[in-house]
Design a protein around this motif. Sequence first.
Motif, PDB file in Angstrom:
ATOM      1  N   SER A 105       3.994   2.692   7.257  1.00 35.39           N
ATOM      2  CA  SER A 105       4.243   2.009   8.472  1.00 35.39           C
ATOM      3  C   SER A 105       4.624   3.318   9.468  1.00 35.39           C
ATOM      4  O   SER A 105       4.991   4.083   8.906  1.00 35.39           O
ATOM      5  CB  SER A 105       5.228   1.308   8.349  1.00 35.39           C
ATOM      6  OG  SER A 105       6.720   1.562   8.129  1.00 35.39           O
ATOM      7  N   TYR A 106       4.338   3.046  10.846  1.00 40.82           N
ATOM      8  CA  TYR A 106       4.888   3.760  11.710  1.00 40.82           C
ATOM      9  C   TYR A 106       5.966   3.017  12.325  1.00 40.82           C
ATOM     10  O   TYR A 106       5.663   1.595  12.787  1.00 40.82           O
ATOM     11  CB  TYR A 106       3.797   4.118  12.714  1.00 40.82           C
ATOM     12  CG  TYR A 106       4.349   4.911  14.000  1.00 40.82           C
ATOM     13  CD1 TYR A 106       4.690   6.187  13.693  1.00 40.82           C
ATOM     14  CD2 TYR A 106       4.560   4.299  15.293  1.00 40.82           C
ATOM     15  CE1 TYR A 106       5.280   7.021  14.992  1.00 40.82           C
ATOM     16  CE2 TYR A 106       4.936   5.016  16.367  1.00 40.82           C
ATOM     17  CZ  TYR A 106       5.197   6.426  15.920  1.00 40.82           C
ATOM     18  OH  TYR A 106       5.992   7.139  17.067  1.00 40.82           O
ATOM     19  N   ASN A 107       7.229   3.699  12.647  1.00 42.46           N
ATOM     20  CA  ASN A 107       8.271   2.768  13.226  1.00 42.46           C
ATOM     21  C   ASN A 107       8.372   3.293  14.744  1.00 42.46           C
ATOM     22  O   ASN A 107       8.697   4.422  14.913  1.00 42.46           O
ATOM     23  CB  ASN A 107       9.687   2.868  12.490  1.00 42.46           C
ATOM     24  CG  ASN A 107       9.575   2.542  11.109  1.00 42.46           C
ATOM     25  OD1 ASN A 107       8.564   1.639  10.751  1.00 42.46           O
ATOM     26  ND2 ASN A 107      10.742   2.915  10.195  1.00 42.46           N
ATOM     27  N   CYS A 108       8.396   2.336  15.630  1.00 35.70           N
ATOM     28  CA  CYS A 108       8.488   2.660  17.130  1.00 35.70           C
ATOM     29  C   CYS A 108       9.594   1.769  17.508  1.00 35.70           C
ATOM     30  O   CYS A 108       9.772   0.464  17.285  1.00 35.70           O
ATOM     31  CB  CYS A 108       7.041   2.189  17.866  1.00 35.70           C
ATOM     32  SG  CYS A 108       7.365   2.238  19.643  1.00 35.70           S
ATOM     33  N   SER A 138       9.096  -7.124  15.697  1.00 36.28           N
ATOM     34  CA  SER A 138       9.356  -5.834  14.678  1.00 36.28           C
ATOM     35  C   SER A 138       8.923  -4.518  15.343  1.00 36.28           C
ATOM     36  O   SER A 138       8.277  -4.413  16.324  1.00 36.28           O
ATOM     37  CB  SER A 138       8.346  -6.113  13.570  1.00 36.28           C
ATOM     38  OG  SER A 138       8.391  -4.948  12.769  1.00 36.28           O
ATOM     39  N   ASN A 139       9.785  -3.586  14.852  1.00 35.12           N
ATOM     40  CA  ASN A 139       9.407  -2.196  15.440  1.00 35.12           C
ATOM     41  C   ASN A 139       8.602  -1.446  14.485  1.00 35.12           C
ATOM     42  O   ASN A 139       8.294  -0.471  14.651  1.00 35.12           O
ATOM     43  CB  ASN A 139      10.744  -1.403  15.439  1.00 35.12           C
ATOM     44  CG  ASN A 139      11.430  -1.001  13.987  1.00 35.12           C
ATOM     45  OD1 ASN A 139      11.054  -1.765  13.298  1.00 35.12           O
ATOM     46  ND2 ASN A 139      12.188  -0.048  14.038  1.00 35.12           N
ATOM     47  N   LYS A 140       7.868  -2.241  13.490  1.00 37.37           N
ATOM     48  CA  LYS A 140       7.086  -1.623  12.416  1.00 37.37           C
ATOM     49  C   LYS A 140       5.663  -1.956  12.671  1.00 37.37           C
ATOM     50  O   LYS A 140       5.340  -3.039  13.161  1.00 37.37           O
ATOM     51  CB  LYS A 140       7.442  -1.877  10.873  1.00 37.37           C
ATOM     52  CG  LYS A 140       8.902  -1.380  10.569  1.00 37.37           C
ATOM     53  CD  LYS A 140       8.838  -1.620   8.947  1.00 37.37           C
ATOM     54  CE  LYS A 140      10.176  -1.005   8.560  1.00 37.37           C
ATOM     55  NZ  LYS A 140      10.200  -1.220   7.213  1.00 37.37           N
ATOM     56  N   TYR A 142       2.316  -1.498  10.112  1.00 34.06           N
ATOM     57  CA  TYR A 142       1.537  -1.087   8.898  1.00 34.06           C
ATOM     58  C   TYR A 142       0.276  -0.615   8.973  1.00 34.06           C
ATOM     59  O   TYR A 142      -0.656  -1.061   9.822  1.00 34.06           O
ATOM     60  CB  TYR A 142       1.741  -2.326   8.048  1.00 34.06           C
ATOM     61  CG  TYR A 142       3.216  -2.730   7.884  1.00 34.06           C
ATOM     62  CD1 TYR A 142       4.060  -2.022   6.869  1.00 34.06           C
ATOM     63  CD2 TYR A 142       3.716  -3.673   8.414  1.00 34.06           C
ATOM     64  CE1 TYR A 142       5.256  -2.574   6.606  1.00 34.06           C
ATOM     65  CE2 TYR A 142       5.041  -4.160   8.253  1.00 34.06           C
ATOM     66  CZ  TYR A 142       5.806  -3.361   7.178  1.00 34.06           C
ATOM     67  OH  TYR A 142       7.270  -3.719   7.094  1.00 34.06           O
TER      68      TYR A 142
END
Length: 305
Positions: A105-108, A138-140, A142
Amino acid sequence: NFDLLLATAGGSSDPAVAWKKWVKPGQKIGIKISTIPGKVMSTRPPLVDAIVGSLVKAGHPPSHIVIFDRYAMEMREAGWAVGARGDGALVTAIWPQEGYDPQVSYNCPYLGRLIWGDLDFKGQQWNSRSDDDKGQVSNKSYFSKIVTQKVDVLINVPILTSQDGFGMYGAIGNLPLGVIDNQRRFFSPFFGREENIADLAMHKALQGKWVLTIVDGLLGQYAGGPKFDPKYVWAQSTLWLSEDPVGLDALALKLINERRPPDNIKTVDPDETAYLKSCETLGFGSTDLSGERIREIALPVFVQE
Protein backbone atom coordinates in the motif's frame (compact mmCIF):
# COMPACT_ATOMS: atom_id res chain seq x y z
CA ASN A 1 2.04 1.99 -37.89
CA PHE A 2 2.88 0.72 -34.41
CA ASP A 3 5.72 -1.40 -35.81
CA LEU A 4 7.22 1.76 -37.31
CA LEU A 5 6.93 3.57 -33.98
CA LEU A 6 8.48 0.62 -32.14
CA ALA A 7 11.33 0.39 -34.64
CA THR A 8 12.09 4.09 -34.21
CA ALA A 9 12.07 3.91 -30.42
CA GLY A 10 13.63 0.48 -30.06
CA GLY A 11 16.35 0.97 -32.65
CA SER A 12 15.43 -2.00 -34.83
CA SER A 13 12.76 -3.07 -37.29
CA ASP A 14 12.94 -6.53 -35.72
CA PRO A 15 10.46 -6.60 -32.80
CA ALA A 16 12.54 -9.26 -31.05
CA VAL A 17 15.44 -6.80 -30.92
CA ALA A 18 13.39 -3.66 -30.24
CA TRP A 19 11.40 -5.07 -27.33
CA LYS A 20 14.57 -6.25 -25.56
CA LYS A 21 15.03 -2.69 -24.35
CA TRP A 22 12.02 -3.11 -22.08
CA VAL A 23 10.92 -6.76 -21.81
CA LYS A 24 13.05 -9.81 -21.07
CA PRO A 25 12.22 -13.36 -22.23
CA GLY A 26 9.83 -15.15 -19.89
CA GLN A 27 8.50 -12.02 -18.21
CA LYS A 28 4.76 -11.58 -17.61
CA ILE A 29 3.50 -8.38 -19.24
CA GLY A 30 0.70 -6.14 -18.01
CA ILE A 31 -0.90 -3.67 -20.43
CA LYS A 32 -2.86 -0.99 -18.54
CA ILE A 33 -5.57 0.51 -20.73
CA SER A 34 -7.93 3.44 -20.08
CA THR A 35 -11.66 2.84 -20.47
CA ILE A 36 -13.24 5.45 -18.18
CA PRO A 37 -14.25 7.78 -21.07
CA GLY A 38 -16.46 5.23 -22.84
CA LYS A 39 -16.19 3.71 -26.29
CA VAL A 40 -15.20 6.72 -28.41
CA MET A 41 -12.29 8.05 -26.35
CA SER A 42 -10.97 4.94 -24.60
CA THR A 43 -7.78 3.06 -25.45
CA ARG A 44 -8.57 1.49 -28.80
CA PRO A 45 -8.50 -2.30 -29.19
CA PRO A 46 -6.70 -2.16 -32.59
CA LEU A 47 -3.76 -0.36 -30.96
CA VAL A 48 -3.54 -2.93 -28.19
CA ASP A 49 -3.90 -5.70 -30.79
CA ALA A 50 -0.87 -4.21 -32.55
CA ILE A 51 1.11 -4.09 -29.30
CA VAL A 52 0.21 -7.68 -28.43
CA GLY A 53 0.96 -8.85 -31.97
CA SER A 54 4.35 -7.15 -31.86
CA LEU A 55 5.18 -8.74 -28.51
CA VAL A 56 4.19 -12.16 -29.85
CA LYS A 57 6.43 -11.62 -32.89
CA ALA A 58 9.22 -10.87 -30.45
CA GLY A 59 8.75 -14.27 -28.83
CA HIS A 60 6.55 -13.41 -25.86
CA PRO A 61 3.68 -15.92 -25.62
CA PRO A 62 0.15 -14.48 -25.45
CA SER A 63 -0.40 -16.41 -22.21
CA HIS A 64 2.15 -14.06 -20.62
CA ILE A 65 0.14 -10.94 -21.52
CA VAL A 66 -2.58 -9.41 -19.31
CA ILE A 67 -4.64 -6.44 -20.58
CA PHE A 68 -6.46 -4.73 -17.73
CA ASP A 69 -8.25 -1.72 -16.28
CA ARG A 70 -9.99 -0.97 -12.99
CA TYR A 71 -13.68 -1.73 -13.63
CA ALA A 72 -15.08 -4.58 -15.72
CA MET A 73 -18.28 -2.62 -16.36
CA GLU A 74 -16.39 0.35 -17.82
CA MET A 75 -14.28 -1.99 -19.91
CA ARG A 76 -17.35 -3.65 -21.42
CA GLU A 77 -19.01 -0.28 -22.09
CA ALA A 78 -15.86 0.80 -23.90
CA GLY A 79 -15.97 -2.27 -26.13
CA TRP A 80 -13.56 -4.53 -24.27
CA ALA A 81 -14.72 -8.12 -23.74
CA VAL A 82 -13.43 -9.35 -20.39
CA GLY A 83 -12.00 -12.86 -20.54
CA ALA A 84 -9.54 -14.91 -22.55
CA ARG A 85 -8.88 -13.63 -26.05
CA GLY A 86 -8.70 -15.84 -29.10
CA ASP A 87 -4.96 -15.35 -29.26
CA GLY A 88 -4.46 -16.51 -25.66
CA ALA A 89 -3.92 -13.14 -23.98
CA LEU A 90 -6.17 -12.29 -21.02
CA VAL A 91 -8.41 -9.23 -20.68
CA THR A 92 -9.37 -8.66 -17.07
CA ALA A 93 -10.29 -6.07 -14.44
CA ILE A 94 -9.12 -5.25 -10.93
CA TRP A 95 -11.83 -7.08 -9.06
CA PRO A 96 -13.45 -5.12 -6.21
CA GLN A 97 -11.81 -5.54 -2.80
CA GLU A 98 -10.29 -8.97 -3.41
CA GLY A 99 -8.29 -7.61 -6.35
CA TYR A 100 -6.08 -5.47 -4.10
CA ASP A 101 -2.98 -6.65 -2.26
CA PRO A 102 -3.28 -6.17 1.52
CA GLN A 103 0.51 -6.34 1.82
CA VAL A 104 1.35 -3.49 -0.57
CA SER A 105 0.00 0.00 0.00
CA TYR A 106 0.83 3.68 -0.20
CA ASN A 107 0.13 5.74 2.92
CA CYS A 108 -0.86 9.36 2.33
CA PRO A 109 -1.57 11.73 5.27
CA TYR A 110 -4.67 13.05 3.50
CA LEU A 111 -7.61 10.78 4.28
CA GLY A 112 -9.85 9.47 1.53
CA ARG A 113 -13.48 8.39 1.86
CA LEU A 114 -13.79 4.68 1.20
CA ILE A 115 -16.44 3.31 -1.14
CA TRP A 116 -17.54 -0.18 -2.09
CA GLY A 117 -14.71 -1.87 -3.98
CA ASP A 118 -11.93 -0.46 -1.81
CA LEU A 119 -10.15 -3.17 0.14
CA ASP A 120 -10.88 -1.74 3.60
CA PHE A 121 -14.49 -0.75 2.90
CA LYS A 122 -17.04 -2.37 5.22
CA GLY A 123 -20.42 -2.64 3.58
CA GLN A 124 -22.81 -4.93 1.80
CA GLN A 125 -23.37 -3.50 -1.68
CA TRP A 126 -22.05 -0.88 -4.05
CA ASN A 127 -24.97 1.56 -3.55
CA SER A 128 -25.42 0.97 0.18
CA ARG A 129 -26.38 4.09 2.10
CA SER A 130 -26.72 2.59 5.54
CA ASP A 131 -25.43 4.57 8.49
CA ASP A 132 -22.55 2.19 9.13
CA ASP A 133 -21.21 2.85 5.61
CA LYS A 134 -20.88 6.58 6.22
CA GLY A 135 -17.67 8.17 7.39
CA GLN A 136 -15.36 5.32 6.44
CA VAL A 137 -11.99 6.90 5.69
CA SER A 138 -8.43 5.69 5.28
CA ASN A 139 -4.98 7.04 4.54
CA LYS A 140 -4.04 3.83 2.70
CA SER A 141 -4.25 3.00 -0.99
CA TYR A 142 -3.62 -0.65 -1.85
CA PHE A 143 -2.06 -1.76 -5.13
CA SER A 144 -3.74 -4.18 -7.50
CA LYS A 145 -2.62 -7.79 -7.26
CA ILE A 146 -2.16 -7.70 -11.02
CA VAL A 147 0.68 -5.24 -10.45
CA THR A 148 2.17 -6.82 -7.33
CA GLN A 149 1.74 -10.53 -8.07
CA LYS A 150 0.84 -11.29 -11.68
CA VAL A 151 3.12 -9.26 -13.96
CA ASP A 152 6.81 -8.43 -14.17
CA VAL A 153 6.59 -5.39 -16.45
CA LEU A 154 3.92 -2.77 -17.12
CA ILE A 155 3.11 -1.01 -20.38
CA ASN A 156 0.84 1.99 -19.83
CA VAL A 157 -1.53 2.84 -22.72
CA PRO A 158 -3.41 6.01 -21.70
CA ILE A 159 -5.38 8.44 -23.84
CA LEU A 160 -5.19 12.17 -24.55
CA THR A 161 -7.94 13.84 -22.53
CA SER A 162 -8.53 16.49 -19.89
CA GLN A 163 -9.39 15.98 -16.22
CA ASP A 164 -10.81 18.81 -14.12
CA GLY A 165 -8.64 19.44 -11.08
CA PHE A 166 -5.84 17.25 -12.43
CA GLY A 167 -5.07 18.82 -15.81
CA MET A 168 -5.25 15.70 -17.91
CA TYR A 169 -6.16 12.05 -17.45
CA GLY A 170 -2.94 10.83 -18.96
CA ALA A 171 0.02 8.68 -18.05
CA ILE A 172 0.06 9.47 -14.32
CA GLY A 173 -3.73 9.36 -14.05
CA ASN A 174 -3.91 5.97 -15.74
CA LEU A 175 -0.96 4.47 -13.87
CA PRO A 176 -0.12 4.65 -10.95
CA LEU A 177 -3.45 6.22 -9.92
CA GLY A 178 -5.28 3.66 -12.03
CA VAL A 179 -3.91 0.63 -10.15
CA ILE A 180 -4.69 1.57 -6.53
CA ASP A 181 -7.86 1.76 -4.48
CA ASN A 182 -8.92 4.83 -2.47
CA GLN A 183 -7.46 6.89 -5.32
CA ARG A 184 -10.21 9.52 -5.64
CA ARG A 185 -8.53 11.81 -3.10
CA PHE A 186 -5.56 12.38 -5.41
CA PHE A 187 -7.74 13.99 -8.06
CA SER A 188 -8.81 16.81 -5.70
CA PRO A 189 -6.46 19.48 -4.31
CA PHE A 190 -4.94 19.03 -0.84
CA PHE A 191 -1.79 20.32 0.80
CA GLY A 192 1.18 18.30 -0.42
CA ARG A 193 -0.79 16.49 -3.13
CA GLU A 194 1.92 16.96 -5.75
CA GLU A 195 4.64 15.45 -3.56
CA ASN A 196 2.42 12.51 -2.64
CA ILE A 197 1.63 11.79 -6.30
CA ALA A 198 5.32 11.89 -7.14
CA ASP A 199 6.08 9.51 -4.27
CA LEU A 200 3.33 7.20 -5.46
CA ALA A 201 4.69 7.17 -9.01
CA MET A 202 8.06 6.06 -7.62
CA HIS A 203 6.60 3.43 -5.27
CA LYS A 204 8.52 0.18 -4.92
CA ALA A 205 5.54 -1.69 -6.40
CA LEU A 206 6.19 0.08 -9.71
CA GLN A 207 9.95 0.51 -9.67
CA GLY A 208 11.51 -1.54 -12.44
CA LYS A 209 8.09 -2.67 -13.69
CA TRP A 210 6.69 0.41 -15.38
CA VAL A 211 8.92 0.28 -18.45
CA LEU A 212 7.00 2.08 -21.18
CA THR A 213 4.07 4.39 -21.91
CA ILE A 214 2.30 4.46 -25.28
CA VAL A 215 -0.29 7.22 -25.66
CA ASP A 216 -3.33 6.60 -27.85
CA GLY A 217 -3.60 10.08 -29.34
CA LEU A 218 -5.84 9.26 -32.28
CA LEU A 219 -8.42 11.55 -30.69
CA GLY A 220 -7.82 14.29 -28.15
CA GLN A 221 -10.26 15.99 -25.78
CA TYR A 222 -9.29 19.38 -24.35
CA ALA A 223 -12.15 19.95 -21.87
CA GLY A 224 -14.91 18.05 -20.11
CA GLY A 225 -12.86 14.88 -19.65
CA PRO A 226 -12.24 12.18 -18.87
CA LYS A 227 -15.79 11.30 -19.85
CA PHE A 228 -16.37 11.72 -23.57
CA ASP A 229 -17.76 15.11 -24.64
CA PRO A 230 -17.90 15.56 -28.44
CA LYS A 231 -17.89 19.37 -28.13
CA TYR A 232 -14.23 19.34 -27.18
CA VAL A 233 -12.80 16.53 -29.29
CA TRP A 234 -10.30 16.87 -32.09
CA ALA A 235 -8.52 14.37 -34.35
CA GLN A 236 -4.87 14.40 -33.25
CA SER A 237 -4.10 11.23 -35.24
CA THR A 238 -0.84 10.56 -33.39
CA LEU A 239 0.71 7.84 -31.26
CA TRP A 240 3.48 8.60 -28.78
CA LEU A 241 5.90 6.22 -27.09
CA SER A 242 8.31 7.03 -24.28
CA GLU A 243 9.96 5.68 -21.16
CA ASP A 244 9.12 9.05 -19.58
CA PRO A 245 5.45 9.39 -18.54
CA VAL A 246 6.08 12.88 -17.15
CA GLY A 247 7.20 14.10 -20.56
CA LEU A 248 4.14 12.56 -22.18
CA ASP A 249 1.83 14.29 -19.70
CA ALA A 250 3.66 17.57 -20.27
CA LEU A 251 3.04 17.13 -24.00
CA ALA A 252 -0.63 16.34 -23.38
CA LEU A 253 -0.96 19.45 -21.22
CA LYS A 254 0.61 21.59 -23.95
CA LEU A 255 -1.81 20.28 -26.58
CA ILE A 256 -4.84 20.70 -24.31
CA ASN A 257 -3.88 24.28 -23.45
CA GLU A 258 -3.36 25.17 -27.11
CA ARG A 259 -6.92 24.15 -27.93
CA ARG A 260 -8.66 26.03 -25.12
CA PRO A 261 -8.26 29.77 -25.86
CA PRO A 262 -10.11 29.72 -29.23
CA ASP A 263 -13.15 28.36 -27.34
CA ASN A 264 -12.76 30.93 -24.55
CA ILE A 265 -11.86 28.20 -22.08
CA LYS A 266 -9.21 28.98 -19.49
CA THR A 267 -5.97 27.08 -19.76
CA VAL A 268 -5.25 24.53 -17.05
CA ASP A 269 -4.32 26.08 -13.71
CA PRO A 270 -0.60 25.29 -13.14
CA ASP A 271 -1.44 24.21 -9.58
CA GLU A 272 -3.51 21.33 -10.99
CA THR A 273 -0.46 19.79 -12.66
CA ALA A 274 2.18 20.71 -10.07
CA TYR A 275 2.70 16.98 -9.55
CA LEU A 276 4.60 16.90 -12.86
CA LYS A 277 7.23 19.29 -11.47
CA SER A 278 7.39 17.27 -8.25
CA CYS A 279 8.05 14.13 -10.29
CA GLU A 280 10.75 16.00 -12.19
CA THR A 281 12.35 17.22 -8.95
CA LEU A 282 12.59 13.63 -7.72
CA GLY A 283 14.17 12.52 -10.97
CA PHE A 284 11.11 10.71 -12.27
CA GLY A 285 10.92 12.11 -15.79
CA SER A 286 11.19 15.59 -17.27
CA THR A 287 8.75 18.24 -18.46
CA ASP A 288 11.29 19.47 -21.03
CA LEU A 289 9.89 18.67 -24.47
CA SER A 290 12.96 19.69 -26.48
CA GLY A 291 14.77 16.34 -26.37
CA GLU A 292 14.33 12.98 -28.08
CA ARG A 293 12.72 11.19 -25.13
CA ILE A 294 9.32 11.09 -26.83
CA ARG A 295 8.86 9.25 -30.10
CA GLU A 296 5.77 9.81 -32.18
CA ILE A 297 4.11 8.69 -35.36
CA ALA A 298 1.50 10.79 -37.11
CA LEU A 299 -1.18 8.72 -38.77
CA PRO A 300 -2.06 10.16 -42.19
CA VAL A 301 -5.73 9.17 -42.01
CA PHE A 302 -7.95 8.84 -38.97
CA VAL A 303 -10.82 6.41 -39.36
CA GLN A 304 -13.40 6.49 -36.55
CA GLU A 305 -14.55 3.06 -35.43
